[in-house]
Design a protein around this motif. Structure first.
Motif, PDB file in Angstrom:
ATOM      1  N   VAL A 190       0.871  -1.173   0.000  1.00  0.00           N
ATOM      2  CA  VAL A 190       0.000   0.000   0.000  1.00  0.00           C
ATOM      3  C   VAL A 190       0.907   1.221   0.000  1.00  0.00           C
ATOM      4  N   THR A 191       0.660   2.147  -0.941  1.00  0.00           N
ATOM      5  CA  THR A 191       1.536   3.309  -1.065  1.00  0.00           C
ATOM      6  C   THR A 191       0.741   4.604  -1.032  1.00  0.00           C
ATOM      7  N   SER A 192       1.440   5.669  -0.762  1.00  0.00           N
ATOM      8  CA  SER A 192       0.868   7.003  -0.948  1.00  0.00           C
ATOM      9  C   SER A 192       1.055   7.390  -2.411  1.00  0.00           C
ATOM     10  N   ASP A 193       0.382   8.446  -2.838  1.00  0.00           N
ATOM     11  CA  ASP A 193       0.509   8.876  -4.236  1.00  0.00           C
ATOM     12  C   ASP A 193       1.924   9.365  -4.548  1.00  0.00           C
ATOM     13  N   GLY A 194       2.666   9.752  -3.541  1.00  0.00           N
ATOM     14  CA  GLY A 194       4.053  10.160  -3.763  1.00  0.00           C
ATOM     15  C   GLY A 194       4.913   9.037  -4.313  1.00  0.00           C
ATOM     16  N   ALA A 195       4.520   7.789  -4.063  1.00  0.00           N
ATOM     17  CA  ALA A 195       5.278   6.653  -4.589  1.00  0.00           C
ATOM     18  C   ALA A 195       5.226   6.592  -6.108  1.00  0.00           C
ATOM     19  N   LEU A 196       4.227   7.220  -6.714  1.00  0.00           N
ATOM     20  CA  LEU A 196       4.148   7.237  -8.174  1.00  0.00           C
ATOM     21  C   LEU A 196       5.316   8.015  -8.780  1.00  0.00           C
ATOM     22  N   ASP A 197       5.929   8.918  -7.980  1.00  0.00           N
ATOM     23  CA  ASP A 197       7.115   9.652  -8.427  1.00  0.00           C
ATOM     24  C   ASP A 197       8.320   8.739  -8.600  1.00  0.00           C
ATOM     25  N   LEU A 198       8.259   7.521  -8.064  1.00  0.00           N
ATOM     26  CA  LEU A 198       9.366   6.584  -8.178  1.00  0.00           C
ATOM     27  C   LEU A 198       9.423   5.929  -9.553  1.00  0.00           C
ATOM     28  N   GLY A 199       8.394   6.178 -10.357  1.00  0.00           N
ATOM     29  CA  GLY A 199       8.341   5.623 -11.706  1.00  0.00           C
ATOM     30  C   GLY A 199       7.910   6.694 -12.681  1.00  0.00           C
ATOM     31  N   ASP A 200       7.023   6.295 -13.595  1.00  0.00           N
ATOM     32  CA  ASP A 200       6.591   7.225 -14.643  1.00  0.00           C
ATOM     33  C   ASP A 200       5.392   8.083 -14.235  1.00  0.00           C
ATOM     34  N   GLY A 201       4.975   7.999 -12.977  1.00  0.00           N
ATOM     35  CA  GLY A 201       3.870   8.819 -12.491  1.00  0.00           C
ATOM     36  C   GLY A 201       2.505   8.207 -12.721  1.00  0.00           C
ATOM     37  N   THR A 202       2.446   7.033 -13.361  1.00  0.00           N
ATOM     38  CA  THR A 202       1.169   6.379 -13.617  1.00  0.00           C
ATOM     39  C   THR A 202       0.974   5.218 -12.649  1.00  0.00           C
ATOM     40  N   ILE A 203      -0.213   4.643 -12.706  1.00  0.00           N
ATOM     41  CA  ILE A 203      -0.537   3.503 -11.848  1.00  0.00           C
ATOM     42  C   ILE A 203       0.378   2.310 -12.139  1.00  0.00           C
ATOM     43  N   ASP A 204       0.965   2.264 -13.338  1.00  0.00           N
ATOM     44  CA  ASP A 204       1.899   1.181 -13.676  1.00  0.00           C
ATOM     45  C   ASP A 204       3.119   1.178 -12.756  1.00  0.00           C
ATOM     46  N   THR A 205       3.386   2.289 -12.096  1.00  0.00           N
ATOM     47  CA  THR A 205       4.486   2.349 -11.143  1.00  0.00           C
ATOM     48  C   THR A 205       4.293   1.328 -10.027  1.00  0.00           C
ATOM     49  N   LEU A 206       3.037   1.060  -9.652  1.00  0.00           N
ATOM     50  CA  LEU A 206       2.792   0.041  -8.619  1.00  0.00           C
ATOM     51  C   LEU A 206       3.323  -1.317  -9.060  1.00  0.00           C
ATOM     52  N   THR A 207       3.113  -1.664 -10.314  1.00  0.00           N
ATOM     53  CA  THR A 207       3.618  -2.928 -10.839  1.00  0.00           C
ATOM     54  C   THR A 207       5.143  -2.952 -10.771  1.00  0.00           C
ATOM     55  N   ASP A 208       5.775  -1.837 -11.110  1.00  0.00           N
ATOM     56  CA  ASP A 208       7.241  -1.743 -11.019  1.00  0.00           C
ATOM     57  C   ASP A 208       7.711  -1.902  -9.573  1.00  0.00           C
ATOM     58  N   ILE A 209       6.992  -1.297  -8.648  1.00  0.00           N
ATOM     59  CA  ILE A 209       7.328  -1.431  -7.228  1.00  0.00           C
ATOM     60  C   ILE A 209       7.221  -2.896  -6.814  1.00  0.00           C
ATOM     61  N   GLY A 210       6.184  -3.567  -7.291  1.00  0.00           N
ATOM     62  CA  GLY A 210       6.024  -4.991  -6.989  1.00  0.00           C
ATOM     63  C   GLY A 210       7.178  -5.821  -7.525  1.00  0.00           C
ATOM     64  N   ARG A 211       7.634  -5.521  -8.743  1.00  0.00           N
ATOM     65  CA  ARG A 211       8.780  -6.246  -9.310  1.00  0.00           C
ATOM     66  C   ARG A 211      10.040  -5.996  -8.476  1.00  0.00           C
ATOM     67  N   THR A 212      10.205  -4.758  -8.023  1.00  0.00           N
ATOM     68  CA  THR A 212      11.362  -4.430  -7.178  1.00  0.00           C
ATOM     69  C   THR A 212      11.314  -5.233  -5.881  1.00  0.00           C
ATOM     70  N   LEU A 213      10.136  -5.350  -5.289  1.00  0.00           N
ATOM     71  CA  LEU A 213       9.985  -6.124  -4.052  1.00  0.00           C
ATOM     72  C   LEU A 213      10.300  -7.597  -4.298  1.00  0.00           C
ATOM     73  N   ARG A 214       9.803  -8.146  -5.384  1.00  0.00           N
ATOM     74  CA  ARG A 214      10.048  -9.572  -5.671  1.00  0.00           C
ATOM     75  C   ARG A 214      11.543  -9.857  -5.889  1.00  0.00           C
ATOM     76  N   ARG A 215      12.273  -8.888  -6.456  1.00  0.00           N
ATOM     77  CA  ARG A 215      13.708  -9.080  -6.710  1.00  0.00           C
ATOM     78  C   ARG A 215      14.559  -8.867  -5.454  1.00  0.00           C
TER      79      ARG A 215
END
Length: 182
Positions: free
Chosen positions: A123-148
Motif C-alpha cells: 500500500v503506497t501514498s501517491d508520492g510513490a508514483l514519483d518513483l516511476g513514470d507517475g502512472t498507476i503502472d508504477t505500482l507494478t514496477d514497485i512490486g517487481r522491485t519487491l520480488r527481486r
C-alpha cells in the motif's frame, strides 16, 4: 491487526491536524469492521475536511493473522498491490470517492481479500508514483522491485534511495506479508 494509510490533500500543519483528527476518530471505532468504522466517522470528518477545503484518501483495513483475511474500505486511495505467491499480481483500485468528496447517504463499499501463505500486500501514498513514470503502472514496477529484493528491509532501503533522488511528494510504502508457511 488494524492498518490505515490516509493522505490529506494539503500541506504542513492544517493537513497534519486533519490527519490527527482522522486517526483519533478511527481509533475510537477500532472494534468495528473497517467499512462500519469509516461510516461512523465520515459525517464529522467530511465536515472538518469541507471547512478546510480538503479531502482525504484512505485505505483502512483489519487483518486476521491466523487466516490472512483482510477486510478493508478504500475511500479514493486505490494504490494497493496484491502480490500473490504464484507470481501474479493485482492492483486493487478504489471504487469509492475520498472522504470529503464522497456523496452523503451513499455507503462506502466493503472489500475483502485473503493473503494466502506467501502473499504480500503493498500500500503506497501517491508520492510513490514519483518513483516511476507517475502512472498507476508504477505500482507494478514497485512490486517487481519487491520480488527481486532479498528481503523486505532491502526493498524498503531501495525505495528510500529512489525517493530521495526522484520524489517531489512524501512517499509512504507499507508492506503486509504473510509467511510462506502460513
Amino acid at each position: 491487526m488494524t492498518f490505515t494509510l490516509a493522505d490529506i490533500m494539503g500541506k504542513e500543519q492544517p493537513a497534519a491536524l486533519l490527519a490527527a483528527g482522522l486517526r483519533a476518530a478511527l481509533r475510537q471505532h477500532e472494534d468495528l469492521l473497517p467499512v462500519a468504522a469509516v461510516a461512523a466517522i465520515e459525517p464529522r470528518i467530511s465536515e472538518d475536511l469541507s471547512r478546510a477545503s480538503a479531502f482525504a484518501t484512505l485505505f483502512h483495513a483489519r487483518l486476521t493473522p491466523s487466516t490472512g483475511r483482510l477486510d478493508f474500505v478504500d475511500a479514493g486511495h486505490g494504490l494497493v498491490l496484491h502480490l500473490r505467491s504464484d507470481g501474479t499480481s493485482e492492483i486493487r483500485r478504489s471504487r469509492d470517492l475520498p472522504l470529503g468528496l464522497h456523496p452523503g447517504g451513499i455507503p462506502f463499499r466493503a472489500g475483502a481479500l485473503v493473503l494466502e501463505p506467501g502473499d504480500t500486500l503493498v500500500v503506497t501514498s501517491d508520492g510513490a508514483l514519483d518513483l516511476g513514470d507517475g502512472t498507476i503502472d508504477t505500482l507494478t514496477d514497485i512490486g517487481r522491485t519487491l520480488r527481486r529484493a532479498p528481503d523486505t528491509a532491502a526493498f524498503l532501503q531501495t525505495v528510500r534511495l529512489r525517493a530521495a533522488e526522484h520524489a517531489e511528494d512524501d512517499v509512504t510504502v507499507a508492506v503486509l506479508a504473510r509467511d510462506a508457511d502460513g
